[in-house]
Design a protein around this motif. Sequence first.
Motif, PDB file in Angstrom:
ATOM      1  N   PHE A  32       0.820  -1.213   0.000  1.00  0.00           N
ATOM      2  CA  PHE A  32       0.000   0.000   0.000  1.00  0.00           C
ATOM      3  C   PHE A  32       0.858   1.270   0.000  1.00  0.00           C
ATOM      4  O   PHE A  32       0.451   2.288  -0.578  1.00  0.00           O
ATOM      5  CB  PHE A  32      -0.950  -0.014   1.198  1.00  0.00           C
ATOM      6  CG  PHE A  32      -2.081  -0.990   1.035  1.00  0.00           C
ATOM      7  CD1 PHE A  32      -3.165  -0.689   0.239  1.00  0.00           C
ATOM      8  CD2 PHE A  32      -2.046  -2.224   1.648  1.00  0.00           C
ATOM      9  CE1 PHE A  32      -4.205  -1.586   0.062  1.00  0.00           C
ATOM     10  CE2 PHE A  32      -3.081  -3.136   1.489  1.00  0.00           C
ATOM     11  CZ  PHE A  32      -4.161  -2.815   0.696  1.00  0.00           C
ATOM     12  N   LEU A  33       2.020   1.227   0.634  1.00  0.00           N
ATOM     13  CA  LEU A  33       2.895   2.394   0.587  1.00  0.00           C
ATOM     14  C   LEU A  33       3.403   2.666  -0.829  1.00  0.00           C
ATOM     15  O   LEU A  33       3.499   3.826  -1.251  1.00  0.00           O
ATOM     16  CB  LEU A  33       4.082   2.198   1.534  1.00  0.00           C
ATOM     17  CG  LEU A  33       3.819   2.345   3.034  1.00  0.00           C
ATOM     18  CD1 LEU A  33       5.102   2.074   3.819  1.00  0.00           C
ATOM     19  CD2 LEU A  33       3.279   3.732   3.359  1.00  0.00           C
ATOM     20  N   CYS A  34       3.714   1.612  -1.557  1.00  0.00           N
ATOM     21  CA  CYS A  34       4.243   1.784  -2.918  1.00  0.00           C
ATOM     22  C   CYS A  34       3.160   2.195  -3.906  1.00  0.00           C
ATOM     23  O   CYS A  34       3.432   2.930  -4.862  1.00  0.00           O
ATOM     24  CB  CYS A  34       4.909   0.492  -3.388  1.00  0.00           C
ATOM     25  SG  CYS A  34       6.434   0.091  -2.510  1.00  0.00           S
ATOM     26  N   LEU A  35       1.941   1.716  -3.698  1.00  0.00           N
ATOM     27  CA  LEU A  35       0.866   2.033  -4.644  1.00  0.00           C
ATOM     28  C   LEU A  35       0.098   3.293  -4.278  1.00  0.00           C
ATOM     29  O   LEU A  35      -0.636   3.837  -5.117  1.00  0.00           O
ATOM     30  CB  LEU A  35      -0.110   0.860  -4.745  1.00  0.00           C
ATOM     31  CG  LEU A  35       0.174  -0.157  -5.858  1.00  0.00           C
ATOM     32  CD1 LEU A  35       1.520  -0.821  -5.660  1.00  0.00           C
ATOM     33  CD2 LEU A  35      -0.913  -1.201  -5.935  1.00  0.00           C
ATOM     34  N   MET A  36       0.262   3.762  -3.046  1.00  0.00           N
ATOM     35  CA  MET A  36      -0.469   4.952  -2.606  1.00  0.00           C
ATOM     36  C   MET A  36      -0.178   6.188  -3.464  1.00  0.00           C
ATOM     37  O   MET A  36      -1.119   6.910  -3.843  1.00  0.00           O
ATOM     38  CB  MET A  36      -0.143   5.236  -1.135  1.00  0.00           C
ATOM     39  CG  MET A  36      -0.845   6.438  -0.551  1.00  0.00           C
ATOM     40  SD  MET A  36      -2.604   6.137  -0.264  1.00  0.00           S
ATOM     41  CE  MET A  36      -2.531   5.120   1.210  1.00  0.00           C
ATOM     42  N   PRO A  37       1.085   6.494  -3.810  1.00  0.00           N
ATOM     43  CA  PRO A  37       1.328   7.711  -4.597  1.00  0.00           C
ATOM     44  C   PRO A  37       0.582   7.729  -5.932  1.00  0.00           C
ATOM     45  O   PRO A  37       0.013   8.756  -6.303  1.00  0.00           O
ATOM     46  CB  PRO A  37       2.847   7.692  -4.808  1.00  0.00           C
ATOM     47  CG  PRO A  37       3.371   6.927  -3.655  1.00  0.00           C
ATOM     48  CD  PRO A  37       2.363   5.865  -3.396  1.00  0.00           C
ATOM     49  N   VAL A  57       7.834   4.876 -10.491  1.00  0.00           N
ATOM     50  CA  VAL A  57       8.933   4.106  -9.909  1.00  0.00           C
ATOM     51  C   VAL A  57       8.477   3.438  -8.610  1.00  0.00           C
ATOM     52  O   VAL A  57       8.778   2.254  -8.366  1.00  0.00           O
ATOM     53  CB  VAL A  57      10.158   5.010  -9.669  1.00  0.00           C
ATOM     54  CG1 VAL A  57      11.207   4.279  -8.831  1.00  0.00           C
ATOM     55  CG2 VAL A  57      10.773   5.447 -10.991  1.00  0.00           C
ATOM     56  N   MET A  58       7.759   4.153  -7.768  1.00  0.00           N
ATOM     57  CA  MET A  58       7.235   3.555  -6.545  1.00  0.00           C
ATOM     58  C   MET A  58       6.297   2.393  -6.848  1.00  0.00           C
ATOM     59  O   MET A  58       6.321   1.357  -6.167  1.00  0.00           O
ATOM     60  CB  MET A  58       6.498   4.621  -5.721  1.00  0.00           C
ATOM     61  CG  MET A  58       7.398   5.631  -5.058  1.00  0.00           C
ATOM     62  SD  MET A  58       8.466   4.896  -3.792  1.00  0.00           S
ATOM     63  CE  MET A  58       7.258   4.371  -2.593  1.00  0.00           C
TER      64      MET A  58
END
Length: 390
Positions: A241-246, A279-280
């Motif tokens: 979720f941290l990587c896909l949140m942005p 990139v995230m």
Amino acid sequence: MRGRFSLEYIKIVSTVFCSIVFVVGVVGNVLVPVVILKNRDMRNSTNCFLINLSFADLLVLLICLPTVLVELHTSPDMWVLGYTMCKIVPYVEMSVVHASSLSLVVISLERYHVICRPLQAGYRCTKAKAITAIFIIWILAFISAGPTVLQVEFRYTTFHDGTVNPSCINTIESLWSKCYIVATSILFFFVPLLVLVGIYTVIARQLLVDTYDLTHNEENPQMRARRQVVIMLATVVLFFFLCLMPMRVFLLWILAVSTETIGSLGLEGFYNLLYFCRVMHHINSSINPILYNMTSTKFRTAFLRVFSKRQGRLYRQDTCSNTSYNNHTITNNLRLHYGTNCSMVYKTVYSKSVVSHQYSYTSTGSASSQFTRQSLVTSCGRNSTKDSYV
């Protein structure tokens, strides 16, 4: 000149990060199923879902990530990969996100039953049901990502300088496109996030209760293993979720604000934000194997076992040959020292220290009661080739 330099900087930094993500992700996600399939004790329902996540991440890395590198090294807003790839890449990307999100929910529910409902886990958490769940997950993911094919358009666009170039554009002007983006963000991102937070809160509470009950006893290895699995899965969920949140927030922000607000970012600001989100998004596809090794002793041991298996085999063969030679040398030395009197030889206890490579000889009074012989040769035979790991 300043804008051109800034865009070159974005291109270089994004290329470096995407290349690292590609290499690390492909190697790691290929090794995950290899490690699981080579270890019988790891072939369980939980690891079936981890293999599924690795397969999903490989789809992104092999199909979607190379297109980012192609876009970086072509003119902005120019698509050189043709009509088919224009449709396939966004569809695969969206399908994988949906499948990964659903897989994390199902695998977390499976952990919930194992820890909080252990009597039900025996017939609910099986490999057959896990494979069935994975099959259903992918059907739902492919169906739910279907509108992406209609949403993305391949067309030729005339630029300000009069040139006509092919473009792959995600049209979000229509009402149904905006509703689709909002609906998928809610159903496959925010709702799973809330569900997973609730599941891991209940699991953590149960683990705390079990740990309190075992306070005055030695730590149960099974409890420690369960706790490690939960920590590993919770970490995977957190980074997902941290990587896909942005990217999710970026898309919803584009829908919510006006065109003038987006234009106020400028070309450099827009591309900085866009490629940071991309990139995230792709880091998520390469980070899971690293998290497995960082949070799970069992996975870390299994990974090392795969790499060191060949070296271990060569080491055992070398140990066998050296031991045979040394035993023969010891026998000859004893015969030279004591002569050919076999009774004297067999009344001697000798032991070899593998670490120090020193020999000690002790005379004994009774061969029948005190004679012991430690032979490393037999430990290298066929009956003891099976290794045991904790």
